[in-house]
Motif scaffolding. Structure first.
Motif, short mmCIF file in Angstrom:
data_model
loop_
_atom_site.label_atom_id
_atom_site.label_comp_id
_atom_site.label_asym_id
_atom_site.label_seq_id
_atom_site.Cartn_x
_atom_site.Cartn_y
_atom_site.Cartn_z
N ASP A 1 4.20 -7.76 10.51
CA ASP A 1 4.33 -6.68 9.51
C ASP A 1 3.41 -5.53 9.88
O ASP A 1 3.06 -5.36 11.06
N SER A 2 3.00 -4.73 8.91
CA SER A 2 2.22 -3.53 9.19
C SER A 2 0.87 -3.84 9.82
O SER A 2 0.26 -2.97 10.45
N ARG A 3 0.37 -5.06 9.68
CA ARG A 3 -0.86 -5.44 10.39
C ARG A 3 -0.64 -5.42 11.90
O ARG A 3 -1.58 -5.24 12.67
N GLY B 1 1.95 -1.27 12.36
CA GLY B 1 1.53 -0.05 11.68
C GLY B 1 2.33 0.26 10.42
O GLY B 1 3.11 -0.55 9.92
N THR B 2 2.13 1.45 9.91
CA THR B 2 2.69 1.83 8.61
C THR B 2 4.18 2.17 8.71
O THR B 2 4.72 2.42 9.78
N LEU C 1 -4.32 4.86 3.95
CA LEU C 1 -3.00 5.35 4.30
C LEU C 1 -2.91 6.86 4.14
O LEU C 1 -3.46 7.43 3.19
N TYR D 1 -4.43 -4.14 12.80
CA TYR D 1 -4.98 -3.61 11.55
C TYR D 1 -5.44 -4.74 10.63
O TYR D 1 -4.82 -5.79 10.55
N GLU E 1 2.83 7.51 4.08
CA GLU E 1 2.70 6.25 4.80
C GLU E 1 2.65 5.08 3.81
O GLU E 1 1.98 5.16 2.77
N TYR E 2 3.34 4.00 4.18
CA TYR E 2 3.40 2.81 3.33
C TYR E 2 3.05 1.58 4.17
O TYR E 2 3.36 1.53 5.37
N PHE E 3 2.43 0.61 3.54
CA PHE E 3 1.99 -0.60 4.25
C PHE E 3 2.80 -1.78 3.75
O PHE E 3 2.86 -2.04 2.54
N GLY F 1 0.81 -1.20 0.00
CA GLY F 1 0.00 0.00 0.00
C GLY F 1 0.85 1.25 0.00
O GLY F 1 1.83 1.35 0.74
#
Length: 308
Positions: A277-279, A282-283, A260, A250, A264-266, A201
């Motif tokens: 990870d980002s889940r 976060g970002t 986002l 998330y 911000e990157y996912f 993302g």
């Protein structure tokens, strides 16, 4: 003119110093090597993989060939006497080196009568190679098997100076000010780690996971990397929500979405069911991004070559 004293030595030193400066420049601004330590990107990229075996290691020639081609190191620890294991701990051969990725990382198995130093990272030995019992007779096998080093990759540090990261790329970033497992409860200046994940993302995207598919802005994610993860073939299992992980915050449920913000990157691992990870934390801020994973240069497994 009379040649200066030790002219040959001086010339060689100059060439050596110039080579070092050029190598450091390439590493800093163009390409930097990294090792994959975990299995979060499996099967796209391999982390350190251990295998327990019953057979003793092969002869020295075969072991050398396996190391050169597969990055494989054999482990064979046999009890010298009747003994009870009291401790298993990491040994750092060179304290100033970061052993997070397995470099120069060894493990000491401590018994009441003897101790054994093993050329294997602690977590790999404990998870994959060592026998589950703690009391041994003389001649019993304490640990036997092998581990393959994680994929060694080159990271392109130039491209993102001229363009923005794109969804679907495998990228590397540092964890400064990101509340990963290593950073939780630590100050902002705490030494960061380097993570490698797939960029799923980019700023402004709205993300949603309906197992096993990932949706970006309401559409099924498109691109070779996404298609491969969601194919449910060749070891890929698709994307999963985070409801089965206690710490995840998330995209926990299929109906959850996340939009986002600016810069911000996912990030998510291709091994979605076994990836922090980002889940979870976060970002990724834009300033944390280091570069794009482009090439696996060792070992010479099927992963050798361009990263997609």
């Amino acid at each position: 003119m009379k040649p200066p004293k030790d002219a040959g030595l001086r010339e060689n030193c100059e060439v050596f110093l110039v080579a070092i400066v050029v190598a450091l420049g390439v590493r800093t601004y163009f390409l930097q090597p990294f090792t994959i330590p975990t299995g979060s990107m499996f099967p796209t990229l391999n982390g350190i993989i251990g295998v327990k075996t019953d057979e003793p290691p092969p002869n020295i020639v075969t072991r050398i060939a396996h190391f050169a081609w597969h990055g494989r190191t054999y482990v064979n620890v046999v009890a010298k006497t009747d003994d009870v294991i009291t401790d298993i701990r990491e040994v750092k051969s060179l304290p100033f080196l970061n052993t997070k990725f397995g470099f120069m990382s060894r493990t000491e198995i401590v018994g009441k009568r003897s101790s054994y130093v093993v050329d294997c990272p602690l977590d790999t030995l404990m998870r994959d190679v060592i026998r589950p019992v703690r009391e041994f007779k003389a001649g019993d096998v304490i640990a036997r098997g092998y581990y393959n080093t994680g994929d060694h990759v080159f990271v392109d540090k130039m491209s993102y100076h001229f363009r923005k990261p794109k969804g679907g790329e495998v990228f590397v970033f540092n964890t400064q000010k990101i509340q990963t497992n290593e950073n939780k409860g630590k100050p902002d200046n705490w030494p960061s780690q380097f993570y490698i994940k797939r960029l799923v993302g980019t700023p402004g995207d709205t993300l949603q996971i309906k197992q096993p598919e990932l949706f970006v802005n309401g559409k099924r994610a498109e691109g070779h990397g996404f298609d491969r993860v969601m194919s449910l073939k060749d070891g890929y299992r698709g994307y999963c929500n985070g409801f089965q992980f206690a710490s995840f915050k998330y995209l926990l449920k299929p109906e959850d979405t996340l939009t986002l913000g600016t810069a911000e990157y996912f990030a998510m691992g291709d091994n979605s069911y076994h990836s922090s990870d980002s889940r979870d934390w976060g970002t990724v801020p834009q300033q944390n991004i280091m570069g794009r994973g482009v090439f696996v240069y060792w070992p010479f497994t099927p992963h050798f070559g361009l990263i997609r």
